[in-house]
Design a protein around this motif. Structure first.
Motif, PDB file in Angstrom:
ATOM      1  N   LEU A 150       0.829  -1.209   0.000  1.00 55.62           N
ATOM      2  CA  LEU A 150       0.000   0.000   0.000  1.00 55.62           C
ATOM      3  C   LEU A 150       0.859   1.252   0.000  1.00 55.62           C
ATOM      4  O   LEU A 150       0.654   2.164  -0.816  1.00 55.62           O
ATOM      5  CB  LEU A 150      -0.924  -0.018   1.223  1.00 55.62           C
ATOM      6  CG  LEU A 150      -1.731   1.254   1.493  1.00 55.62           C
ATOM      7  CD1 LEU A 150      -2.705   1.519   0.355  1.00 55.62           C
ATOM      8  CD2 LEU A 150      -2.479   1.144   2.826  1.00 55.62           C
ATOM      9  N   THR A 178      -4.851   5.506  -3.970  1.00 53.10           N
ATOM     10  CA  THR A 178      -4.360   4.133  -3.940  1.00 53.10           C
ATOM     11  C   THR A 178      -5.361   3.197  -3.278  1.00 53.10           C
ATOM     12  O   THR A 178      -5.654   2.117  -3.782  1.00 53.10           O
ATOM     13  CB  THR A 178      -3.014   4.062  -3.200  1.00 53.10           C
ATOM     14  OG1 THR A 178      -2.076   4.919  -3.852  1.00 53.10           O
ATOM     15  CG2 THR A 178      -2.472   2.644  -3.186  1.00 53.10           C
ATOM     16  N   LEU A 182      -7.189   0.176  -5.021  1.00 57.07           N
ATOM     17  CA  LEU A 182      -6.989  -1.179  -4.511  1.00 57.07           C
ATOM     18  C   LEU A 182      -8.313  -1.867  -4.217  1.00 57.07           C
ATOM     19  O   LEU A 182      -8.492  -3.058  -4.483  1.00 57.07           O
ATOM     20  CB  LEU A 182      -6.149  -1.145  -3.231  1.00 57.07           C
ATOM     21  CG  LEU A 182      -4.642  -0.954  -3.359  1.00 57.07           C
ATOM     22  CD1 LEU A 182      -4.015  -0.836  -1.987  1.00 57.07           C
ATOM     23  CD2 LEU A 182      -4.012  -2.096  -4.115  1.00 57.07           C
ATOM     24  N   GLY A 208      -3.264  -5.499  -6.262  1.00 58.62           N
ATOM     25  CA  GLY A 208      -3.898  -5.189  -4.987  1.00 58.62           C
ATOM     26  C   GLY A 208      -5.027  -6.123  -4.634  1.00 58.62           C
ATOM     27  O   GLY A 208      -5.165  -6.553  -3.478  1.00 58.62           O
TER      28      GLY A 208
END
Length: 260
Positions: A150, A178, A182, A208
């Protein structure tokens, strides 16, 4: 002190079973954790004399730790092929090259997170000393891998697609983007419109999702349970195992069963 005695002393610190060795290894993991937090926070800050001085000090400490591990390694080529060793080399390279390159490569330093919980002797210490870790080892390791991914991804997005050293607010935007990517939430308020940005988003989603699935499986449906084989001593087996995969001994793994 002769070189042989010094090497034995260093090896005992890194691999020994004494209280001193265990305290040393726990101090190392505290240092690793502190450097990861620092690298995450400093990625969003502009360069300054203070940051450069801290980076220089960390470079010396990380290099000393790396050199000591390499010096005492019984199989150096095997050590150099390990993922956390490669991560350390990348981190050191990013620290050494930072003053000489114009591109922002600070995101590479967060790979330092791969050092956490990936040392055999440290895992042995944690299993022996920390009951919580023994019970949730798979979940903790999966969660650490997810967190490393992450923040590496966040810092990479920040370096590539946001204004250089734009501050904490921009870094939070990169983190928000992000996490949204994800989780495939796709709010659409922060998007990467360029072809490179779209390809980056695809990669984040594909990798992810796999990490999230792995973490969820470890959290809610552990693939292994701890049950020592009475014959060979193997301590981890599939949850539904009837026989030990190592020696074939019949297992009697306790289960909760079902109630109507």
């Amino acid at each position: 002190m002769s070189e042989g005695r010094l090497k034995r002393g260093v090896r005992l610190l890194y691999e020994g079973h004494s209280k001193r060795a265990k305290r040393f290894r726990y101090a190392l993991i505290a240092f690793d954790a502190a450097t990861i937090v620092y690298f995450i926070l400093s990625a969003a800050l502009p360069y300054s004399g203070l940051l450069m001085a801290i980076n220089a000090g960390l470079t010396l400490l990380i290099a000393a730790d790396f050199a000591a591990r390499l010096w005492i390694a019984r199989n150096r080529m095997k050590m150099l092929r390990r993922i956390y060793t490669i991560a350390d080399m990348v981190v050191l390279a990013s620290l050494l090259l930072a003053p000489f390159v114009t591109e922002d490569i600070a995101f590479l330093r967060i790979l330092r997170g791969l050092r956490l919980l990936h040392s055999y002797h440290l895992l042995t210490d944690l299993r022996r000393d920390v009951k919580l870790f023994r019970h949730y080892e798979d979940q903790i390791i999966s969660g650490m891998n997810l967190l490393v991914f992450l923040f590496v991804t966040t810092s990479l997005a920040f370096a590539l697609f946001f204004e250089a050293h734009a501050g904490v607010g921009a870094y939070i935007d990169a983190l928000y983007y992000t996490v949204a990517t994800l989780t495939t939430t796709g709010y659409g308020d922060i998007v990467l419109d360029s072809p490179g940005g779209k390809l980056f988003s695809v990669g984040v989603m594909v990798i992810g999702v796999a990490l999230f699935v792995n973490f969820a499986r470890a959290l809610f449906q552990p693939t292994k349970v701890k049950h020592e084989c009475p014959e060979c001593g193997l301590s981890r087996h599939d949850a539904d195992a009837v026989h030990c995969k190592h020696c074939g001994e019949t297992l009697k793994i306790p289960t909760e069963g079902f109630s109507e």
